[in-house]
Motif scaffolding. Structure first.
Motif, PDB file in Angstrom:
ATOM      1  N   ALA A 164      27.630  28.573  35.501  1.00 22.90           N
ATOM      2  CA  ALA A 164      27.077  29.684  36.277  1.00 22.90           C
ATOM      3  C   ALA A 164      27.565  29.626  37.725  1.00 22.90           C
ATOM      4  CB  ALA A 164      25.552  29.646  36.226  1.00 22.90           C
ATOM      5  N   ALA A 165      27.682  28.406  38.262  1.00 22.72           N
ATOM      6  CA  ALA A 165      28.119  28.252  39.651  1.00 22.72           C
ATOM      7  C   ALA A 165      29.559  28.715  39.840  1.00 22.72           C
ATOM      8  CB  ALA A 165      27.965  26.794  40.085  1.00 22.72           C
ATOM      9  N   VAL A 166      30.464  28.318  38.935  1.00 23.39           N
ATOM     10  CA  VAL A 166      31.865  28.715  39.114  1.00 23.39           C
ATOM     11  C   VAL A 166      32.068  30.196  38.810  1.00 23.39           C
ATOM     12  CG1 VAL A 166      32.793  26.402  38.742  1.00 23.39           C
ATOM     13  CG2 VAL A 166      32.505  27.934  36.779  1.00 23.39           C
ATOM     14  N   LEU A 167      31.257  30.742  37.899  1.00 25.35           N
ATOM     15  CA  LEU A 167      31.355  32.180  37.637  1.00 25.35           C
ATOM     16  C   LEU A 167      30.871  32.963  38.855  1.00 25.35           C
ATOM     17  CD1 LEU A 167      30.083  32.318  33.935  1.00 25.35           C
ATOM     18  CD2 LEU A 167      32.441  32.394  34.749  1.00 25.35           C
ATOM     19  N   ALA A 168      29.824  32.460  39.502  1.00 23.13           N
ATOM     20  CA  ALA A 168      29.332  33.114  40.716  1.00 23.13           C
ATOM     21  C   ALA A 168      30.347  33.009  41.853  1.00 23.13           C
ATOM     22  CB  ALA A 168      28.005  32.492  41.138  1.00 23.13           C
ATOM     23  N   ALA A 169      31.144  31.937  41.836  1.00 25.76           N
ATOM     24  CA  ALA A 169      32.142  31.737  42.897  1.00 25.76           C
ATOM     25  C   ALA A 169      33.385  32.593  42.701  1.00 25.76           C
ATOM     26  CB  ALA A 169      32.540  30.260  42.963  1.00 25.76           C
ATOM     27  N   GLY A 170      33.510  33.231  41.538  1.00 28.98           N
ATOM     28  CA  GLY A 170      34.639  34.128  41.344  1.00 28.98           C
ATOM     29  C   GLY A 170      35.446  33.915  40.077  1.00 28.98           C
ATOM     30  N   ALA A 171      35.089  32.910  39.277  1.00 29.99           N
ATOM     31  CA  ALA A 171      35.808  32.699  38.020  1.00 29.99           C
ATOM     32  C   ALA A 171      35.308  33.671  36.956  1.00 29.99           C
ATOM     33  CB  ALA A 171      35.621  31.266  37.542  1.00 29.99           C
ATOM     34  N   GLU A 172      36.161  33.965  35.988  1.00 30.56           N
ATOM     35  CA  GLU A 172      35.778  34.826  34.867  1.00 30.56           C
ATOM     36  C   GLU A 172      35.416  34.022  33.634  1.00 30.56           C
ATOM     37  OE1 GLU A 172      36.988  38.491  34.340  1.00 30.56           O
ATOM     38  OE2 GLU A 172      37.934  38.821  36.287  1.00 30.56           O
ATOM     39  N   ALA A 173      35.818  32.745  33.602  1.00 35.10           N
ATOM     40  CA  ALA A 173      35.489  31.867  32.488  1.00 35.10           C
ATOM     41  C   ALA A 173      35.552  30.431  32.983  1.00 35.10           C
ATOM     42  CB  ALA A 173      36.448  32.078  31.321  1.00 35.10           C
TER      43      ALA A 173
END
Length: 357
Positions: A224-233
């Motif tokens: 959830a943290a990396v998706l919130a930072a801008g990743a798509e997966a």
């Protein structure tokens, strides 16, 4: 996720390609059937070996999957430094009663032959490690409908991948297990890798292509943290290494949660390229002396690593692992994906609830 990634997997979960046997057809199929995107690792395999694994995988699942290729490496290694390291390892050869292997095996990993197979008989996705392919290569894959991903460790590498025509970048933080996928192996940059969250944010401001985040991810809350930072997966490797479907050596699997192995470190000891693994005797004794010589050192130590595994000696093996290895859960791959999705949904719900209060 972007529409193309959504077509490839139901959930934003990518199983990392782990060369050396872990990313076998059984693991990739289990991940694909559960809604993730699994990757076969073609590194260190012959072109025929790669083709046979693809054929086997297609017999196990009709879901999309990917294949990972190692880019050819420039012949920049100092032969004299490799020879000095050979002498350094003489005691290991005597201990395991096995000769040191030839360090001068091919450095291209059968790249062109593998490209030919994948262009003639396309797979849904292909990713690249240790560099960026040419625009012609990426255009050729686009022409046969293959989604391409280039692994990067800096914003500059991500920009190069975008310029070359990659469909996405896999952003690898310094926390990741296994080899650091730097495009240029420069000993002067050892120990200067960027943490995943910072790297995702920097790359997001540098390129417009989708980002897959990799490095130390073991829980849905981290995803959830990396998706919130801008990743798509999110791409996870160590988390799947311990699954029963994984082809990793049982000693490797056991070591991930063994209290004897308390930390990881980056080392050149086993391959001549920086790679993160569990700190063991071999790494402590030889890491400080290993030259920047990939894949020469990889081939030089291959017999030693096999002999250590055969002897049941984890202290002489390359125990690749990310920084979150102690959080590994011994679950079937399908159940692990289900749990990760539940954790991801819970983390997003907690953020959403907090934002409305």
């Amino acid at each position: 996720m972007s529409s193309v990634l959504t077509d490839l997997c139901r959930y934003p979960i990518v199983q990392a390609p782990m060369a050396g046997g872990a990313s076998c057809p059984q693991l990739v199929a289990a991940v694909a059937e559960a809604g993730g995107l699994g990757f076969l690792a073609a590194g260190y395999k012959t072109a025929d070996g790669m083709y046979n694994e693809i054929k086997q995988l297609r017999g196990l699942t009709g879901q999309p999957f990917g294949v990972n290729l190692f880019m050819p490496q420039p012949g920049l290694a100092d032969p004299s430094a490799v020879e000095v390291y050979r002498h350094q390892l003489a005691g290991e050869a005597a201990w395991y009663e096995t000769p040191l292997d030839d360090p001068d095996s091919s450095g291209d990993d059968g790249y062109e032959a593998k490209l030919a197979i994948l262009l003639e008989d396309p797979v849904p996705a292909v990713s690249f490690t240790f560099g960026c392919p040419t625009r012609d290569t990426l255009d050729a894959f686009a022409g046969v409908g293959t989604y391409t991903v280039v692994t990067v460790t800096t914003p500059e590498e991500a920009q190069t991948a975008q310029w070359a025509g990659a469909d996405a970048v896999c952003v690898q933080g310094v926390e990741a297990g296994g080899h650091q996928s730097t495009h240029r192996d420069d000993p002067q940059t050892d120990g200067t890798g960027i943490g995943l969250l910072s790297l995702v944010a920097q790359v997001r401001e540098t390129v417009q292509v989708p980002i897959i985040a990799a490095g130390g991810l073991m829980r849905g809350s981290q995803m959830a943290a990396v998706l919130a930072a801008g990743a798509e997966a999110a791409q996870l490797g160590t988390a799947f290494l311990i699954c029963p479907e994984s082809g990793a050596n049982p000693l490797h699997k056991q070591a991930l949660t063994n209290p004897l192995f308390v930390r990881t470190a980056l080392t050149r000891a086993f391959s001549g390229r920086p790679a993160r693994g569990l700190v063991n005797r071999f790494m402590r004794e030889h890491g400080p002396y290993a030259p920047a010589a990939y894949p020469q050192v990889h081939y030089l130590t291959a017999g030693l690593r096999k002999a250590a595994a055969k002897a049941g000696d984890a202290q002489g093996m390359a125990l690749w692992a990310g920084q979150g290895h102690r959080m590994a859960r011994e679950l079937p791959a399908g159940r692990l994906i289900g749990l990760l999705v539940e954790e991801l949904d819970a983390a997003r719900a907690a953020v959403s609830t907090g934002s409305t209060q």
